[in-house]
Design an enzyme around this catalytic site. Structure first.
Site, PDB file in Angstrom:
ATOM      1  N   TYR A 189       6.151 -16.362  -7.046  1.00 19.87           N
ATOM      2  CA  TYR A 189       7.235 -17.308  -6.807  1.00 19.87           C
ATOM      3  C   TYR A 189       8.535 -16.825  -7.470  1.00 19.87           C
ATOM      4  O   TYR A 189       9.607 -16.835  -6.851  1.00 19.87           O
ATOM      5  CB  TYR A 189       6.839 -18.709  -7.317  1.00 19.87           C
ATOM      6  CG  TYR A 189       7.994 -19.672  -7.331  1.00 19.87           C
ATOM      7  CD1 TYR A 189       8.487 -20.221  -6.146  1.00 19.87           C
ATOM      8  CD2 TYR A 189       8.626 -20.021  -8.526  1.00 19.87           C
ATOM      9  CE1 TYR A 189       9.577 -21.090  -6.151  1.00 19.87           C
ATOM     10  CE2 TYR A 189       9.706 -20.894  -8.539  1.00 19.87           C
ATOM     11  CZ  TYR A 189      10.181 -21.415  -7.354  1.00 19.87           C
ATOM     12  OH  TYR A 189      11.260 -22.261  -7.366  1.00 19.87           O
ATOM     13  N   VAL A 259      20.211 -22.168  -6.369  1.00 18.52           N
ATOM     14  CA  VAL A 259      21.043 -22.320  -7.573  1.00 18.52           C
ATOM     15  C   VAL A 259      21.948 -21.130  -7.866  1.00 18.52           C
ATOM     16  O   VAL A 259      22.842 -21.241  -8.695  1.00 18.52           O
ATOM     17  CB  VAL A 259      20.214 -22.605  -8.849  1.00 18.52           C
ATOM     18  CG1 VAL A 259      19.766 -24.039  -8.908  1.00 18.52           C
ATOM     19  CG2 VAL A 259      19.075 -21.639  -9.011  1.00 18.52           C
TER      20      VAL A 259
HETATM   21  N1  GLN Z   1      14.022 -20.017  -9.111  1.00 18.56           N
HETATM   22  C1  GLN Z   1      14.669 -21.290  -9.246  1.00 18.56           C
HETATM   23  C2  GLN Z   1      13.731 -22.289  -9.934  1.00 18.56           C
HETATM   24  O1  GLN Z   1      12.568 -22.248  -9.688  1.00 18.56           O
HETATM   25  C3  GLN Z   1      15.075 -21.775  -7.894  1.00 18.56           C
HETATM   26  C4  GLN Z   1      15.729 -23.133  -7.947  1.00 18.56           C
HETATM   27  C5  GLN Z   1      16.800 -23.336  -6.913  1.00 18.56           C
HETATM   28  O2  GLN Z   1      17.398 -22.397  -6.390  1.00 18.56           O
HETATM   29  N2  GLN Z   1      17.139 -24.581  -6.676  1.00 18.56           N
HETATM   30  O3  GLN Z   1      14.171 -23.089 -10.715  1.00 18.56           O
END
Ligand code: GLN
Length: 316
Positions: A189, A259
């Site tokens: 992930y 994000v």
């Molecule tokens: N890798 C980030 C997380 O798991 C992805 C979150 C996002 O882009 N909203 O927090």
């Protein structure tokens, strides 16, 4: 210059000056982004490409990856098996909320929030971690039309600090919702979130969904046509987290944000649109991106329930 290009340049100019929002820093490596980076890309299903601003700047895809990993999981397991493991209900909660995992069926609500995305990725088929990662990378390559790589510092940075995601994985393991090898699932992930793309890649990926799952530039199939509607449905209802309702109301097309500052959206049958600008709001959505999409939707009547069929530039 086409009318669309002129309009994109106007939007870039108008919204480039806002300084609202903050660059994400809960993944330490993301805090290095320049808040001024700003790009807008459109790729049509007949292969036209429109770019303005920082559209070739690489950044990590983050949550936008969830859409595409969900597509691969659907291909691996089919709709019904996947539906037993991950729901399709919007939560109205932040993307990293853990609270609902502890109630009801313990099934994550949808694949666009972190819990559902971790569960989805944990289901991907492959002969060990390398094979699973290679399958994911190959899939992204079909969507973007070129080789893709993982940004190692971002991956390591999130792996070292992603305690909340780790907690969700442990909770899901506790409830028997995911397989016991949670460290491998979390690594995969975090790796999928650290895949590097640029704004034009995101528009191409969205255009691939708009084009029934086939990349409109390379003509390579990235996902089975059967599942495109599944991806678009969860994007529409859940893709913008706790802003999903307002987005559906104001912009009205399936979308997904991350994000790191990317947003992609699909105009079914017509085009993929993407924006990149790192400052995000409290919901985790790019501030300039939200403004650009609202303006584009209004200008070109992109809302799916807008029946006026007015000035839709993508209809030409
Ligand atoms: N890798 C980030 C997380 O798991 C992805 C979150 C996002 O882009 N909203 O927090």
């Amino acid at each position: 210059m086409t009318q669309l290009q002129i309009f994109l340049e106007k939007l870039h100019h108008t919204y480039g000056i806002t300084d609202a929002g903050q660059v994400a820093d809960y993944i330490p490596e993301l805090s290095k982004a320049n808040p001024d980076w700003f790009g807008i890309s459109v790729v049509t299903t007949d292969g036209q490409v429109f770019n303005i601003g920082d559209t070739a700047k690489n950044f990590t895809i983050q949550s936008i990856s969830k859409v595409f990993a969900y597509g691969l999981a659907l291909e691996d397991h089919g709709r019904e098996v996947l539906f037993e493991k991950v729901g399709v209900e919007p939560t109205g909660d932040p993307f990293n909320s853990i609270i609902r995992l502890d109630e009801g069926s313990h099934r994550p609500y949808n694949p666009m929030i972190n819990a559902g995305a971790i569960a989805t990725t944990s289901l991907l088929k492959g002969d060990g971690p390398t094979d699973k990662l290679n399958r994911l990378l190959k899939m992204f390559e079909h969507y973007t039309g070129h080789e893709v790589f993982i940004d190692m510092p971002t991956f390591i940075s999130e792996r070292a600090t992603g305690h909340r995601n780790r907690a969700m994985a442990h909770l899901m393991l506790n409830f028997g919702m995911i397989d016991k090898d949670i460290d491998a699932a979390l690594d995969l992930y975090f790796q999928q979130c650290a895949v590097m793309v640029n704004c034009c890649d995101l528009a191409t990926m969205a255009a691939t969904l708009a084009n029934h799952g086939t990349n409109p530039i390379t003509q390579v199939r990235a996902v089975s046509e059967d599942y495109v509607r599944d991806l678009l449905s969860v994007m529409y209802t859940c893709g913008m987290y706790n802003r999903a309702g307002e987005w559906a109301y104001r912009v009205g097309i399936p979308a997904k944000s991350g994000v790191s500052g990317g947003i992609l959206a699909v105009v079914p049958g017509k085009a993929g649109i993407a924006t990149f600008s790192p400052p995000i709001d409290d919901n985790g959505n790019s501030v300039r991106g939200l403004r650009v999409f609202e303006a584009l939707s209004k200008q070109y009547n992109l809302h799916m329930f807008d029946l006026s069929m007015g000035r839709c530039i993508f209809c030409i």
